[in-house]
Design a protein around this motif. Structure first.
Motif, PDB file in Angstrom:
ATOM      1  N   VAL A  37       0.816  -1.212   0.000  1.00  0.00           N
ATOM      2  CA  VAL A  37       0.000   0.000   0.000  1.00  0.00           C
ATOM      3  C   VAL A  37       0.848   1.260   0.000  1.00  0.00           C
ATOM      4  O   VAL A  37       0.520   2.253  -0.660  1.00  0.00           O
ATOM      5  CB  VAL A  37      -0.971  -0.002   1.209  1.00  0.00           C
ATOM      6  CG1 VAL A  37      -1.602   1.364   1.407  1.00  0.00           C
ATOM      7  CG2 VAL A  37      -2.045  -1.061   1.007  1.00  0.00           C
ATOM      8  N   MET A  38       1.991   1.221   0.725  1.00  0.00           N
ATOM      9  CA  MET A  38       2.769   2.459   0.852  1.00  0.00           C
ATOM     10  C   MET A  38       3.326   2.926  -0.486  1.00  0.00           C
ATOM     11  O   MET A  38       3.682   4.087  -0.652  1.00  0.00           O
ATOM     12  CB  MET A  38       3.898   2.293   1.872  1.00  0.00           C
ATOM     13  CG  MET A  38       5.012   1.370   1.457  1.00  0.00           C
ATOM     14  SD  MET A  38       4.612  -0.306   1.938  1.00  0.00           S
ATOM     15  CE  MET A  38       6.104  -1.169   1.424  1.00  0.00           C
ATOM     16  N   ASP A  70       5.051  10.017   5.922  1.00  0.00           N
ATOM     17  CA  ASP A  70       4.903  10.230   7.367  1.00  0.00           C
ATOM     18  C   ASP A  70       3.965   9.193   7.978  1.00  0.00           C
ATOM     19  O   ASP A  70       4.229   8.662   9.065  1.00  0.00           O
ATOM     20  CB  ASP A  70       4.393  11.641   7.655  1.00  0.00           C
ATOM     21  CG  ASP A  70       5.441  12.713   7.377  1.00  0.00           C
ATOM     22  OD1 ASP A  70       6.635  12.332   7.254  1.00  0.00           O
ATOM     23  OD2 ASP A  70       5.083  13.883   7.261  1.00  0.00           O
ATOM     24  N   GLU A  71       2.864   8.917   7.284  1.00  0.00           N
ATOM     25  CA  GLU A  71       1.918   7.935   7.803  1.00  0.00           C
ATOM     26  C   GLU A  71       2.546   6.542   7.834  1.00  0.00           C
ATOM     27  O   GLU A  71       2.319   5.769   8.772  1.00  0.00           O
ATOM     28  CB  GLU A  71       0.644   7.922   6.953  1.00  0.00           C
ATOM     29  CG  GLU A  71      -0.229   9.146   7.156  1.00  0.00           C
ATOM     30  CD  GLU A  71      -1.572   9.003   6.456  1.00  0.00           C
ATOM     31  OE1 GLU A  71      -1.930   7.869   6.044  1.00  0.00           O
ATOM     32  OE2 GLU A  71      -2.266  10.028   6.326  1.00  0.00           O
ATOM     33  N   HIS A  72       3.332   6.227   6.816  1.00  0.00           N
ATOM     34  CA  HIS A  72       3.963   4.908   6.805  1.00  0.00           C
ATOM     35  C   HIS A  72       4.997   4.796   7.928  1.00  0.00           C
ATOM     36  O   HIS A  72       5.078   3.748   8.582  1.00  0.00           O
ATOM     37  CB  HIS A  72       4.631   4.632   5.456  1.00  0.00           C
ATOM     38  CG  HIS A  72       5.232   3.260   5.374  1.00  0.00           C
ATOM     39  ND1 HIS A  72       4.483   2.106   5.456  1.00  0.00           N
ATOM     40  CD2 HIS A  72       6.532   2.840   5.254  1.00  0.00           C
ATOM     41  CE1 HIS A  72       5.276   1.052   5.370  1.00  0.00           C
ATOM     42  NE2 HIS A  72       6.517   1.471   5.253  1.00  0.00           N
ATOM     43  N   LEU A 125       5.108   2.017  10.875  1.00  0.00           N
ATOM     44  CA  LEU A 125       6.263   1.210  11.260  1.00  0.00           C
ATOM     45  C   LEU A 125       6.585   1.384  12.744  1.00  0.00           C
ATOM     46  O   LEU A 125       6.938   0.419  13.428  1.00  0.00           O
ATOM     47  CB  LEU A 125       7.480   1.587  10.416  1.00  0.00           C
ATOM     48  CG  LEU A 125       7.421   1.243   8.927  1.00  0.00           C
ATOM     49  CD1 LEU A 125       8.719   1.681   8.245  1.00  0.00           C
ATOM     50  CD2 LEU A 125       7.182  -0.236   8.694  1.00  0.00           C
ATOM     51  N   SER A 126       6.462   2.602  13.243  1.00  0.00           N
ATOM     52  CA  SER A 126       6.715   2.839  14.668  1.00  0.00           C
ATOM     53  C   SER A 126       5.707   2.089  15.532  1.00  0.00           C
ATOM     54  O   SER A 126       6.064   1.531  16.576  1.00  0.00           O
ATOM     55  CB  SER A 126       6.647   4.347  14.970  1.00  0.00           C
ATOM     56  OG  SER A 126       7.695   5.032  14.340  1.00  0.00           O
ATOM     57  N   GLU A 133      12.676   7.355   0.910  1.00  0.00           N
ATOM     58  CA  GLU A 133      11.555   8.091   1.490  1.00  0.00           C
ATOM     59  C   GLU A 133      10.899   7.420   2.688  1.00  0.00           C
ATOM     60  O   GLU A 133      10.284   8.113   3.510  1.00  0.00           O
ATOM     61  CB  GLU A 133      10.481   8.298   0.397  1.00  0.00           C
ATOM     62  CG  GLU A 133      10.950   9.063  -0.825  1.00  0.00           C
ATOM     63  CD  GLU A 133      11.287  10.506  -0.498  1.00  0.00           C
ATOM     64  OE1 GLU A 133      10.750  11.048   0.488  1.00  0.00           O
ATOM     65  OE2 GLU A 133      12.105  11.096  -1.240  1.00  0.00           O
ATOM     66  N   LEU A 134      11.007   6.108   2.797  1.00  0.00           N
ATOM     67  CA  LEU A 134      10.186   5.408   3.775  1.00  0.00           C
ATOM     68  C   LEU A 134      10.967   4.592   4.787  1.00  0.00           C
ATOM     69  O   LEU A 134      10.443   4.271   5.871  1.00  0.00           O
ATOM     70  CB  LEU A 134       9.207   4.470   3.045  1.00  0.00           C
ATOM     71  CG  LEU A 134       8.235   5.148   2.068  1.00  0.00           C
ATOM     72  CD1 LEU A 134       7.498   4.117   1.249  1.00  0.00           C
ATOM     73  CD2 LEU A 134       7.254   6.029   2.827  1.00  0.00           C
TER      74      LEU A 134
END
Length: 286
Positions: free
Chosen positions: A236-237, A244-246, A250-251, A283-284
């Motif tokens: 999805v990412m 930021d949402e991804h 993960l956090s 980026e992620l």
């Protein structure tokens, strides 16, 4: 990916970009119905592919995700995994499972209704084989009398054995083995692959705690279980492009006790797969 050049280019990119592992799945004889419907896809041989990648990479771990142990005689799969571990200088992680495709079991001549017993037997004997000392035992599909497997793998005790699957048996095996690779999926998807659903990140956190608590009962207070998870965010990412949402996602997984997150990279060819890998790394990736 369909050629040696594709696999080499992607493996080198994974290694260069700092990913922790690359993985192949195992479906040596799937049905056409599986190939034509999600999550079906063409596959390479899992062990041959990892051996190939060992030769063209330097640091990334080489992971089976997952190898269906009931498909293999224990001494043969032990030899293959220990050889790849030796040739890669100790980079193999073996995520293993019982399997779920009855048609594939039938094509390979393996009794589907014995898959759990075959898996448990292999989990018992693989560490013995990897010690490089004589092994004598009777199995469901083998008879070993003073059998020795050498050279030994680089990693002491052999490649780590992580257990794939969500159900009670998988969690118990993970507590014993020291590694768990669940899937964060709902009831419909879970039914398709013959496993249990997990109720979101909160449910995953509770299951991880349960597995780790059980590991301490079985293996002592210092026992640890590495956890790797595949979630819908694996793809999805790449579609919603909200870094930021991804990262927050993960956090949240980290807070739940997850150590490894599986990335499933989209792309119609090697170049687009590598482009996606570069995007995620830049980026992620935390």
């Amino acid at each position: 990916m369909r050629t040696a050049g594709d696999v080499e280019a992607v493996a080198r990119a994974v290694d260069r970009l700092g990913y922790h592992a690359l993985a192949f799945t195992e479906h040596p004889a799937p049905s056409k119905a599986w190939i034509d419907n999600a999550p079906g896809h063409p596959t390479f041989d899992i062990l041959a592919s990892l051996a190939f990648c060992a030769a063209v990479t330097e640091q990334v771990r080489l992971m089976t995700f997952l190898v269906v142990l009931p498909y293999h005689r224990p001494f043969m799969v032990a030899k293959a995994l220990s050889t790849i571990d030796l040739l890669s200088r100790g980079r193999v992680t073996a995520v293993v499972g019982a399997g779920y495709l009855r048609a594939e079991f039938d094509a390979l001549g393996v009794p589907f209704d014995q898959r759990n017993e075959l898996l448990d037997e292999a989990l018992e004997v693989l560490p013995e084989i990897w010690r490089g000392e004589p092994v004598s035992r009777s199995g469901r599909n083998f008879e070993a009398a003073e059998i020795v497997s050498q050279p030994m793998p680089v990693q002491p005790g052999g490649p780590p054995l992580w257990i794939g699957g969500n159900g009670r048996q998988a969690r118990e095996r993970a507590a014993r083995s020291g590694g768990w690779s669940p899937l964060l999926i709902g009831p419909e998807a879970a039914t398709r692959i013959n496993t249990a659903a997990i109720a979101g990140i909160e449910g995953l956190a509770a299951d991880i705690k349960g597995v780790r608590d059980r590991a301490q009962v079985l293996r002592g207070d210092r026992a640890h279980v590495e956890v790797q998870v595949l979630t819908p965010q694996a793809r999805v990412m790449f579609e919603d492009h909200r870094p930021d949402e991804h990262r927050e996602y993960l956090s949240a997984l980290g807070d739940a006790g997850v150590d490894w997150f599986v990335v499933r990279v989209p792309g119609a060819d090697a170049a687009s797969v590598i482009e996606s890998l570069e995007y995620y790394a830049a980026e992620l990736m935390l």
